[in-house]
Scaffold this motif. Structure first.
Motif, PDB file in Angstrom:
ATOM      1  N   LYS A 171       0.840  -1.194   0.000  1.00  0.00           N
ATOM      2  CA  LYS A 171       0.000   0.000   0.000  1.00  0.00           C
ATOM      3  C   LYS A 171       0.877   1.247   0.000  1.00  0.00           C
ATOM      4  O   LYS A 171       1.865   1.315   0.718  1.00  0.00           O
ATOM      5  CB  LYS A 171      -0.877   0.034   1.241  1.00  0.00           C
ATOM      6  N   SER A 175      -3.416   3.676   6.380  1.00  0.00           N
ATOM      7  CA  SER A 175      -4.685   4.259   6.819  1.00  0.00           C
ATOM      8  C   SER A 175      -4.376   5.321   7.864  1.00  0.00           C
ATOM      9  O   SER A 175      -3.290   5.353   8.441  1.00  0.00           O
ATOM     10  CB  SER A 175      -5.610   3.198   7.402  1.00  0.00           C
ATOM     11  N   TRP A 176      -5.334   6.197   8.113  1.00  0.00           N
ATOM     12  CA  TRP A 176      -5.130   7.248   9.102  1.00  0.00           C
ATOM     13  C   TRP A 176      -4.981   6.646  10.497  1.00  0.00           C
ATOM     14  O   TRP A 176      -4.269   7.176  11.340  1.00  0.00           O
ATOM     15  CB  TRP A 176      -6.291   8.246   9.087  1.00  0.00           C
ATOM     16  N   GLN A 178      -3.526   3.795  11.281  1.00  0.00           N
ATOM     17  CA  GLN A 178      -2.204   3.172  11.443  1.00  0.00           C
ATOM     18  C   GLN A 178      -1.065   4.168  11.394  1.00  0.00           C
ATOM     19  O   GLN A 178       0.055   3.861  11.803  1.00  0.00           O
ATOM     20  CB  GLN A 178      -1.966   2.130  10.338  1.00  0.00           C
TER      21      GLN A 178
END
Length: 181
Positions: A171, A175-176, A178
């Motif tokens: 990726k 994500s926000w 993580q």
């Protein structure tokens, strides 16, 4: 060094690498500011060198603001306390890290033993090393530690680089949730 891959994994391949460069740039910039300030304060006070806490104290003491000048000794104390807290934190994490690694190795050969016992085992050599007051006697130990660290990193990188996945399989942004990890 060993936590860097996990940090990049949690932030994403692209964001992690860009974030690493940004954070490194900020840290280097702050170090340059500190060194330049120290050199300027050495010139102003005619001192050959200043320690980290000396820089804070002299900076406050030579301020144009009388309010800031009154906090010069407090600034020195605060810097020294925070440096001690930081070093204590590093040492605590080091003790836990080493004892947990020793536990993983020795549990394989000798069975289950609590890692607090391993902490007590490594406390003895650490106290002996900490009692050396002359750096001349500590340098051979430091040289051995550097050699072993390079060998260990070489072994780790050998195994880590065995089956590297392609970058398009990772990726770019995780994500926000993580990102702080």
């Amino acid at each position: 060094i060993l936590a860097m891959p996990d940090a990049i994994k949690n932030s994403g391949f692209l964001v992690g690498n860009i974030g690493l460069v940004v954070m490194a740039t900020i840290c280097i910039h702050c170090m340059h500011i500190l060194v330049n300030s120290s050199q300027e304060l050495c010139k102003r006070t005619n001192r050959p060198f200043l320690t980290y806490s000396d820089v804070a104290e002299v900076c406050f003491a030579t301020s144009r603001s009388s309010r800031l000048r009154s906090f010069s000794s407090t600034a020195r104390t605060v810097i020294d306390v925070f440096l001690c807290i930081t070093q204590l934190g590093f040492c605590c994490v080091y003790f836990v890290f080493i004892s947990q690694n020793m536990q993983q190795i020795f549990n394989h050969y000798f069975g289950e033993i609590n890692y607090h016992i391993y902490m007590a085992i490594i406390l003895v050599p650490m106290l002996l090393l900490a009692s050396i007051r002359n750096l001349k006697y500590l340098s051979p130990v430091s040289m051995l530690a550097n050699i072993l660290q390079f060998i260990g990193l070489g072994i780790i990188f050998y195994y880590v680089l065995q089956d590297i996945p392609y970058t398009w399989e990772r990726k770019a942004f995780a994500s926000w949730g993580q990102l702080p990890l």
